[in-house]
Enzyme design. Structure first.
Site, mmCIF file in Angstrom:
data_model
loop_
_atom_site.group_PDB
_atom_site.id
_atom_site.type_symbol
_atom_site.label_atom_id
_atom_site.label_comp_id
_atom_site.label_asym_id
_atom_site.label_seq_id
_atom_site.Cartn_x
_atom_site.Cartn_y
_atom_site.Cartn_z
ATOM 1 C CD GLU A 146 -2.813 -1.356 2.556
ATOM 2 O OE1 GLU A 146 -3.679 -1.875 2.584
ATOM 3 O OE2 GLU A 146 -2.395 -0.718 3.372
ATOM 4 C CB CYS A 173 3.184 7.738 2.528
ATOM 5 S SG CYS A 173 4.113 6.539 3.853
ATOM 6 C CB CYS A 190 8.126 -4.218 8.642
ATOM 7 S SG CYS A 190 9.278 -3.332 9.418
ATOM 8 C CB CYS A 247 7.851 -0.874 15.875
ATOM 9 S SG CYS A 247 9.764 -0.540 15.211
ATOM 10 C CB CYS A 296 4.233 -0.530 13.646
ATOM 11 S SG CYS A 296 4.116 -0.429 11.810
ATOM 12 C CB CYS A 334 2.100 7.414 10.604
ATOM 13 S SG CYS A 334 3.347 6.959 11.312
#
Length: 484
Positions: A186, A200, A207, A211, A214, A438
């Site tokens: 995305e 973005c 990932c 984290c 996230c 974000c």
């Protein structure tokens, strides 16, 4: 033919076999390899003995293999990582060259292998990037025989648009299907003042940083994006969603994935975006964010003119070790020292008009990193680092044990830093109610498993509603698989 396939689950294998192999009418014998999560699949397409007449049914059935065939030799194995599509027939169509996986110089070299002059490579590059051509027929400055040759050996786009969603505030999330079928990435077009958009972009499918705050991290890492898959997020967004004569002004490499885990493709993608024969982005309009990988920071500042941003998110190592595990390898003191030594940038190859301050991103987590003591720690951390700090209200998602700091407290946090002489801004949430903001990108995939949640320090467990004894599950553990 034998194929060794990495597969995270029996369900994933069943889906792969049902979709890819059985569709080719192959006879299959497969064995689950247990904890190794590797499957050996034996494939043999129906064979027939042909002559001037049609083959008999008996000849076809007698040639099929059984599950008792001898094991394959190493030479006969083909590893397909992350369960990539399996070739089941030698008659498969030839693989097309992905043009956006090449820089200008590489394109010039490549067209020479086709018997063309080098200047054709520059023409092709301009069509791909400056004009965002969607077909070879649009490339009218190329000779027709060359265009026909390109149709047979190359492809223009490295991604396929699957869907586009627009939030009430005008933010647009673009979902791209990866051509190998592994999943969806995305990118987000974010509206700004005076119709100044920011794109973005993502660098990985999933990932691997883990984290804790996230949503993308809950996917785990499936694979890095290819160069063309990064570049195309800007090319296709410009082609489809910007009005004629309007350009995307800014790019932030802050989407799905960690840029430092895919450094070669990220740096080369930014070079392509800045190329004068292509989209001609100013280096001041491209910013790449990292979780704090020090070797990547040094390399980026040496090799690229793009701006550097660092996801800080904590004022001490205790908290950062927990919510950003990369800090255990690159603690805050080392991170700040490396940035202090590098900025302002003094590389004469780039001239004087380059980044003088690093951008620190600081996600505000209620009761975790938003106290007056945290603000004081931040001041001490950055006291010798030329920087600008962007405070980001936490964007919640299903399964998160965190909450955003109330805006009143964020303003107090900002005010304290400003009074100490630090330049501080607060990011206005865009698209946060529609999973576009974000830390909200991504979704589940059968090709990866969520990484484990990390235990919070004792003093934060009450804030997070995490049982101190470890008996029972936290909110995150109970809902981590309920992703939309």
């Amino acid at each position: 033919m034998f194929v060794s396939i990495w597969m995270p689950s029996r369900r994933g294998l069943t889906q792969l076999l049902g979709r890819s192999l059985c569709a080719a009418d192959s006879k299959l014998a497969w064995k689950w390899a247990g904890s190794s999560k590797r499957v050996v699949v034996r494939m043999m397409a129906h064979e027939s003995t042909t002559s001037n007449s049609e083959a008999s049914p008996s000849s076809s059935s007698s040639s099929s293999c059984s599950t008792s065939c001898s094991p394959p030799s190493p030479e006969s194995m083909v590893d397909i990582f992350a369960a990539k599509a399996v070739e089941t027939s030698p008659a498969s169509a030839p693989k097309l060259v992905k043009l956006k996986n090449m820089s200008l110089k590489q394109l010039e070299d490549w067209v020479e292998t086709l018997g063309e002059k080098r200047f054709r490579g520059k023409q092709l590059f301009r069509q791909l990037h400056k004009n965002q051509a969607a077909s070879f027929d649009e490339m009218t400055d190329l000779a027709k025989p060359f265009r026909e040759k390109l149709k047979s050996v190359a492809q223009i786009d490295s991604l396929a648009v699957k869907a586009s969603h627009v939030a009430p505030d005008g933010t647009r999330k673009i979902q791209y299907q990866l051509l190998d079928g592994l999943g969806i990435i995305e990118s987000v077009l974010i509206p700004g003042n005076n119709d100044r958009w920011t794109l973005c972009v993502s660098t990985q499918l999933g990932c691997g940083m883990n984290c804790q705050f996230c949503f993308t991290a809950k996917m785990g890492l499936v694979r890095n994006l290819e160069l063309g898959e990064i570049v195309d997020q800007a090319v296709i967004a410009q082609r489809l969603y910007m009005e004629p004569g309007r350009r995307i002004p800014n790019i932030v490499v802050m989407g799905m994935g960690e840029a430092s885990s895919n450094p070669d493709n990220v740096i080369q993608a930014m070079d392509i975006w800045m190329d004068g024969q292509g989209m001609e982005f100013s280096h001041n309009k491209i910013t790449v964010s990292t979780a704090g990988d020090i070797p990547f920071i040094k390399r980026l500042l040496k090799e690229s003119k793009a701006n550097l941003a660092i996801s800080l998110n904590a004022s001490n190592n205790e908290v950062r070790n927990w919510i950003m595990p990369i800090n255990r390898k690159y603690p805050l003191e080392d991170l700040m020292k490396s940035v202090q030594q590098a900025l302002p940038r003094r590389n004469s190859d780039f001239g004087s008009d380059i980044q003088k301050k690093v951008f620190f991103e600081y996600v505000m987590l209620k009761g975790i990193n938003d106290s007056l003591e945290d603000a004081q720690n931040v001041v001490r951390l950055v006291s010798h680092v030329p920087c600008k700090i962007n405070l980001i209200p936490f964007n919640t998602h299903i399964g998160s044990e965190f909450e955003s700091t109330p805006m009143e407290q964020i303003y107090k946090f900002q005010d304290f830093l400003v009074k100490k002489g630090i330049l501080v801004t607060i990011r206005t949430p865009k698209g946060d109610t529609n999973q576009m903001a974000c830390g909200q990108l991504g979704g589940p995939t059968e090709f990866a498993r969520s990484p484990p949640r990390l235990k919070a320090p004792e003093r934060f467990q009450k804030v997070l509603n995490v049982p101190a004894s470890g008996s029972g599950k936290s909110r995150a553990e109970k809902t981590e698989n309920r992703m939309p």
